[in-house]
Motif scaffolding. Structure first.
Motif, PDB file in Angstrom:
ATOM      1  N   ARG A 178       0.924  -1.159  -0.224  1.00 57.15           N
ATOM      2  CA  ARG A 178       0.075   0.072   0.078  1.00 57.15           C
ATOM      3  C   ARG A 178       0.948   1.228   0.061  1.00 57.15           C
ATOM      4  O   ARG A 178       0.429   2.260  -0.707  1.00 57.15           O
ATOM      5  N   PHE A 179       1.961   1.201   0.825  1.00 58.78           N
ATOM      6  CA  PHE A 179       2.657   2.400   0.919  1.00 58.78           C
ATOM      7  C   PHE A 179       3.381   2.524  -0.361  1.00 58.78           C
ATOM      8  O   PHE A 179       3.560   3.855  -0.940  1.00 58.78           O
ATOM      9  N   ARG A 180       3.953   1.560  -1.089  1.00 59.11           N
ATOM     10  CA  ARG A 180       4.385   1.594  -2.460  1.00 59.11           C
ATOM     11  C   ARG A 180       3.510   2.229  -3.412  1.00 59.11           C
ATOM     12  O   ARG A 180       3.860   2.955  -4.143  1.00 59.11           O
ATOM     13  N   ASP A 181       2.310   1.675  -3.249  1.00 58.91           N
ATOM     14  CA  ASP A 181       1.144   2.241  -4.431  1.00 58.91           C
ATOM     15  C   ASP A 181       0.826   3.611  -4.078  1.00 58.91           C
ATOM     16  O   ASP A 181       0.368   4.438  -4.908  1.00 58.91           O
ATOM     17  N   GLU A 182       1.263   4.303  -2.966  1.00 52.95           N
ATOM     18  CA  GLU A 182       0.986   5.639  -2.675  1.00 52.95           C
ATOM     19  C   GLU A 182       2.239   6.298  -3.131  1.00 52.95           C
ATOM     20  O   GLU A 182       2.139   7.670  -2.868  1.00 52.95           O
ATOM     21  N   GLY A 183       3.205   6.014  -3.430  1.00 49.45           N
ATOM     22  CA  GLY A 183       4.345   6.685  -4.170  1.00 49.45           C
ATOM     23  C   GLY A 183       5.646   6.537  -3.350  1.00 49.45           C
ATOM     24  O   GLY A 183       6.317   7.497  -3.698  1.00 49.45           O
ATOM     25  N   ARG A 184       5.574   5.922  -2.439  1.00 44.93           N
ATOM     26  CA  ARG A 184       6.754   5.797  -1.481  1.00 44.93           C
ATOM     27  C   ARG A 184       7.893   5.190  -2.079  1.00 44.93           C
ATOM     28  O   ARG A 184       7.526   3.863  -2.571  1.00 44.93           O
ATOM     29  N   ALA A 185       9.235   5.557  -1.770  1.00 51.13           N
ATOM     30  CA  ALA A 185      10.264   4.762  -2.267  1.00 51.13           C
ATOM     31  C   ALA A 185      10.735   3.864  -0.985  1.00 51.13           C
ATOM     32  O   ALA A 185      10.985   4.398  -0.055  1.00 51.13           O
ATOM     33  N   ILE A 186      10.989   2.432  -1.179  1.00 48.34           N
ATOM     34  CA  ILE A 186      11.125   1.560  -0.172  1.00 48.34           C
ATOM     35  C   ILE A 186      12.396   0.694  -0.512  1.00 48.34           C
ATOM     36  O   ILE A 186      12.296   0.128  -1.560  1.00 48.34           O
ATOM     37  N   LEU A 187      13.295   0.952   0.466  1.00 49.10           N
ATOM     38  CA  LEU A 187      14.610   0.222   0.316  1.00 49.10           C
ATOM     39  C   LEU A 187      14.539  -0.751   1.422  1.00 49.10           C
ATOM     40  O   LEU A 187      14.704  -0.476   2.406  1.00 49.10           O
ATOM     41  N   MET A 188      14.571  -2.053   1.153  1.00 51.24           N
ATOM     42  CA  MET A 188      14.542  -3.311   1.988  1.00 51.24           C
ATOM     43  C   MET A 188      15.621  -4.134   2.079  1.00 51.24           C
ATOM     44  O   MET A 188      15.996  -4.776   1.065  1.00 51.24           O
ATOM     45  N   ALA A 189      16.490  -3.989   3.099  1.00 52.65           N
ATOM     46  CA  ALA A 189      17.377  -5.250   3.240  1.00 52.65           C
ATOM     47  C   ALA A 189      17.163  -6.531   3.993  1.00 52.65           C
ATOM     48  O   ALA A 189      16.421  -6.237   4.990  1.00 52.65           O
ATOM     49  N   THR A 190      17.455  -7.398   3.191  1.00 52.77           N
ATOM     50  CA  THR A 190      16.860  -8.650   3.664  1.00 52.77           C
ATOM     51  C   THR A 190      17.606 -10.085   3.140  1.00 52.77           C
ATOM     52  O   THR A 190      18.146  -9.667   2.129  1.00 52.77           O
ATOM     53  N   HIS A 191      17.369 -11.102   3.845  1.00 50.56           N
ATOM     54  CA  HIS A 191      17.863 -12.388   3.074  1.00 50.56           C
ATOM     55  C   HIS A 191      16.489 -13.368   3.072  1.00 50.56           C
ATOM     56  O   HIS A 191      16.503 -14.584   2.733  1.00 50.56           O
ATOM     57  N   ASP A 192      15.294 -12.713   2.909  1.00 48.19           N
ATOM     58  CA  ASP A 192      13.834 -13.530   2.841  1.00 48.19           C
ATOM     59  C   ASP A 192      13.631 -13.631   1.481  1.00 48.19           C
ATOM     60  O   ASP A 192      12.969 -12.716   1.004  1.00 48.19           O
ATOM     61  N   VAL A 193      14.089 -14.400   0.696  1.00 52.11           N
ATOM     62  CA  VAL A 193      14.181 -14.465  -0.800  1.00 52.11           C
ATOM     63  C   VAL A 193      12.544 -14.714  -1.145  1.00 52.11           C
ATOM     64  O   VAL A 193      11.950 -14.143  -2.122  1.00 52.11           O
ATOM     65  N   PHE A 194      11.891 -15.620  -0.235  1.00 56.10           N
ATOM     66  CA  PHE A 194      10.426 -15.826  -0.633  1.00 56.10           C
ATOM     67  C   PHE A 194       9.513 -14.446  -0.587  1.00 56.10           C
ATOM     68  O   PHE A 194       8.872 -14.329  -1.342  1.00 56.10           O
ATOM     69  N   ARG A 195       9.655 -13.623   0.479  1.00 54.57           N
ATOM     70  CA  ARG A 195       9.000 -12.325   0.647  1.00 54.57           C
ATOM     71  C   ARG A 195       9.608 -11.486  -0.475  1.00 54.57           C
ATOM     72  O   ARG A 195       8.708 -10.622  -1.032  1.00 54.57           O
ATOM     73  N   VAL A 196      10.684 -11.433  -0.937  1.00 54.04           N
ATOM     74  CA  VAL A 196      11.127 -10.418  -1.730  1.00 54.04           C
ATOM     75  C   VAL A 196      10.629 -10.799  -3.056  1.00 54.04           C
ATOM     76  O   VAL A 196      10.212  -9.676  -3.816  1.00 54.04           O
ATOM     77  N   LYS A 197      10.451 -11.948  -3.676  1.00 51.73           N
ATOM     78  CA  LYS A 197       9.658 -12.337  -4.943  1.00 51.73           C
ATOM     79  C   LYS A 197       8.372 -12.078  -4.811  1.00 51.73           C
ATOM     80  O   LYS A 197       7.818 -11.567  -6.070  1.00 51.73           O
ATOM     81  N   ALA A 198       7.414 -12.069  -3.651  1.00 53.00           N
ATOM     82  CA  ALA A 198       6.209 -11.479  -3.540  1.00 53.00           C
ATOM     83  C   ALA A 198       5.985 -10.050  -3.719  1.00 53.00           C
ATOM     84  O   ALA A 198       5.038  -9.716  -4.096  1.00 53.00           O
TER      85      ALA A 198
END
Length: 248
Positions: A178-198
């Motif tokens: 929802r935040f992305r769809d509102e136009g926010r830029a989101i940088l997420m550091a992670t090793h959760d490949v499954f959620r990244v793909k989603a």
């Protein structure tokens, strides 16, 4: 917009955390930075926040040079760490009010708070509970409510799904969409490949402080992203620090 140009960080003891790191996260985009522990992900986020000075290169938030104007840059960014640190003895609303006022040119309207809590899935009762009674998922939601109240249009998240149960993780991913769809830029550091793909629109793979690969959603959505990631993790690092170590 979040942007890094040739960003390098070498610590005083010679440890190389980042080398010639380039990234641009556009408004309305989720960029996932994948990497193992020690790859340099947290260092990258801390450079965006002005917590560390770069050895070389530039980092920008909404076009503001973080090194030259750190306080101005902080007005446009919210940070949600792996373990959200709040004032335990204060209520959700009191924490929200305190942190929402930081970095704003004018005090927020308290009427915004109820809406911010509602949007992240917290209710009025949660707002009046002391944070010491919050679960990890509720703390993450409160941190996102703070970002809303601060009107930050850029978000930095460090391992946001770590330690969350499946329901809390699903709720967090829905909020980020929802935040992305509102136009926010989101940088997420992670090793959760499954959620990244989603959720990710673009993915960068970081190893030993170096960005070794980058994919758009159209490139990775039909691929075995975990397999691609593991392939790069298995390769010898093209560049490593003097002692072979990475991020602190």
């Amino acid at each position: 917009m979040l942007k890094a140009e040739g960003l390098t960080k070498i610590y005083e003891d010679g440890t190389q955390a980042l080398l010639d790191f380039h990234v641009e996260v556009r408004d309305g985009e989720v960029y996932a930075l994948l990497g193992a522990n020690g790859a340099g992900k947290t260092t990258a986020l801390h450079l965006f926040l002005g917590f560390l000075p770069p050895t070389s290169g530039r980092v920008y938030v909404n076009g503001v040079d973080v090194t030259a104007a750190p306080l101005e840059a902080k007005k446009f960014v919210a940070y949600i760490p792996e373990n959200v640190r709040l004032y335990e003895s204060l209520t959700g609303l009191q924490n929200l009010d305190f942190f929402a006022r930081l970095g704003r040119t004018k005090p927020p309207d308290p009427a915004e708070y109820a809406d911010a809590l509602r949007r992240v899935g917290l209710d009025e009762r949660d707002g009046h509970r002391r944070v010491r009674h919050f679960s990890k998922g509720m703390r993450q939601k409160l941190a996102l409510a703070i970002a809303l109240a601060r009107q930050a249009n850029n978000m930095l998240l460090d391992e946001p799904t770590a330690g969350l149960d499946p329901q809390a993780t699903a709720e967090l991913m829905d909020l980020l969409r929802r935040f992305r769809d509102e136009g926010r830029a989101i940088l997420m550091a992670t090793h959760d490949v499954f959620r990244v793909k989603a959720i990710a629109d673009r993915v960068g793979i970081l190893k030993a402080g170096r960005l070794v690969a980058e994919y758009t959603r159209s490139e990775f959505v039909h691929e075995d992203l975990e397999g691609l990631y593991l392939k790069y993790m298995a390769l010898e690092a093209a560049v490593s620090g003097p002692d072979g170590s990475g991020e602190r």
